[in-house]
Write a protein that holds these residues in place. Structure first.
Motif, PDB file in Angstrom:
ATOM      1  N   GLY A  85      45.442  14.821  71.989  1.00 25.32           N
ATOM      2  CA  GLY A  85      46.835  15.282  71.878  1.00 25.32           C
ATOM      3  C   GLY A  85      47.036  16.319  73.017  1.00 25.32           C
ATOM      4  N   ARG A  86      46.155  17.176  73.234  1.00 25.42           N
ATOM      5  CA  ARG A  86      46.122  18.063  74.102  1.00 25.42           C
ATOM      6  C   ARG A  86      46.442  17.745  75.493  1.00 25.42           C
ATOM      7  N   THR A  87      45.727  16.479  76.017  1.00 25.16           N
ATOM      8  CA  THR A  87      46.058  15.963  77.234  1.00 25.16           C
ATOM      9  C   THR A  87      47.403  15.573  77.318  1.00 25.16           C
ATOM     10  N   GLN A  88      48.052  14.829  76.319  1.00 29.30           N
ATOM     11  CA  GLN A  88      49.382  14.283  76.441  1.00 29.30           C
ATOM     12  C   GLN A  88      50.431  15.579  76.584  1.00 29.30           C
ATOM     13  N   GLU A  89      50.083  16.652  75.480  1.00 32.02           N
ATOM     14  CA  GLU A  89      51.212  17.785  75.752  1.00 32.02           C
ATOM     15  C   GLU A  89      50.918  18.121  77.101  1.00 32.02           C
ATOM     16  N   ILE A  90      49.881  18.442  77.827  1.00 32.75           N
ATOM     17  CA  ILE A  90      49.915  19.136  79.014  1.00 32.75           C
ATOM     18  C   ILE A  90      50.522  18.365  80.146  1.00 32.75           C
ATOM     19  N   GLN A  91      50.158  16.972  80.127  1.00 30.67           N
ATOM     20  CA  GLN A  91      50.858  16.191  80.949  1.00 30.67           C
ATOM     21  C   GLN A  91      52.106  15.795  81.040  1.00 30.67           C
ATOM     22  N   ARG A  92      52.750  16.148  79.487  1.00 30.77           N
ATOM     23  CA  ARG A  92      54.376  16.218  79.580  1.00 30.77           C
ATOM     24  C   ARG A  92      54.927  17.232  79.879  1.00 30.77           C
ATOM     25  N   LEU A  93      54.128  18.522  79.721  1.00 29.29           N
ATOM     26  CA  LEU A  93      54.692  19.659  80.271  1.00 29.29           C
ATOM     27  C   LEU A  93      54.687  19.805  81.728  1.00 29.29           C
ATOM     28  N   ILE A  94      53.701  19.548  82.706  1.00 29.55           N
ATOM     29  CA  ILE A  94      53.903  19.343  84.129  1.00 29.55           C
ATOM     30  C   ILE A  94      54.873  18.248  84.433  1.00 29.55           C
ATOM     31  N   GLY A  95      55.179  17.216  83.722  1.00 32.97           N
ATOM     32  CA  GLY A  95      56.136  16.292  84.141  1.00 32.97           C
ATOM     33  C   GLY A  95      57.678  17.242  84.188  1.00 32.97           C
TER      34      GLY A  95
END
Length: 239
Positions: A85-95
């Motif tokens: 979940g952390r990875t998904q949250e961070i990559q959405r934030l970057i996008g």
């Protein structure tokens, strides 16, 4: 005294090396203290299905950490068969951060995929990834202009991110791991060069923090990102 010996408003040593990846249209290796993130930007001549025929481009991101980016080895998420979940949250934030400063109509129907790989983690990896991603994105878009794929630069502003927190009852800038793991509160600020707020993530780790402390953290974030914006401009050769 901070564990690193820095003053409360001091960034860690910051450097951005461009064209680190041989094949990517844009790339940057960003170092913030002992945190190092390799960012590449790849151009694709297609858009997601929901954008087909609309004349708009897309910018998205993926994020990951090498197994020994941290003190102990972490499993590769591909080996586990799913992202955390952390990875998904961070990559959405970057996008989201990148799309906040791109005129997608001016891109036309192309996509840019930002890949952020953490080589060494010592706190602030998502912030370093965002700050480095803007540089890689700028270089990829410039590449498209040089190839006559784009007629003008679609970027509308800069975007960068920095962490701030309450450490030993003091507001401090750019937390490393030792501070982050012992902070009374920590926050990530994603800001644009013109002063806009893209995202603010703030959490109290114990007692709640006050509105005055939040404003102190925002002030530090603005001071810190001003330095990052200057480093970004230097990296891409503008300003």
């Amino acid at each position: 005294m901070r564990p690193s010996g820095r003053l409360p408003g001091a960034l860690r040593t910051l450097s951005i090396d461009t064209n680190f990846s041989k094949h990517a249209e844009g790339s940057a290796l960003i170092r913030m203290g002992n945190t190092e993130v390799l960012v590449t930007a790849s151009i694709e001549s297609k858009v997601p299905p929901f954008l087909r025929g609309k004349g708009e481009g897309w910018v998205t991101a993926e994020y990951g950490m090498l197994p020994r980016a941290t003190h102990t080895r972490g499993d590769r998420e591909a080996a586990r068969g799913k992202q955390s979940g952390r990875t998904q949250e961070i990559q959405r934030l970057i996008g989201r951060a990148m799309r906040a400063v791109v005129d997608r109509k001016a891109m036309g129907e192309m996509s840019i995929v930002i890949d952020c790989d953490v080589l060494n983690a010592d706190g602030g990896t998502r912030c370093a990834a965002i700050s480095g991603a803007w540089v890689a994105l700028h270089l990829a878009l410039r590449h498209a202009m040089n190839k006559n794929i784009l007629g003008s630069m679609p970027l509308t502003d800069q975007v960068a991110a920095v962490s701030c927190g309450i450490f030993k009852d003091t507001a401090v800038l750019d937390l490393d791991y030792d501070e982050d793991s012992n902070a009374g509160a920590d926050a990530n600020f994603v800001l644009t060069g013109s002063g806009g707020l893209v995202e603010v993530q703030g959490t109290a780790e114990g007692a709640p923090f006050s509105e005055a402390q939040l404003l102190d953290l925002l002030r530090l974030a603005r001071e810190g990102t001003a330095q990052i914006f200057a480093a970004q401009k230097k990296a891409v050769g503008i300003g």
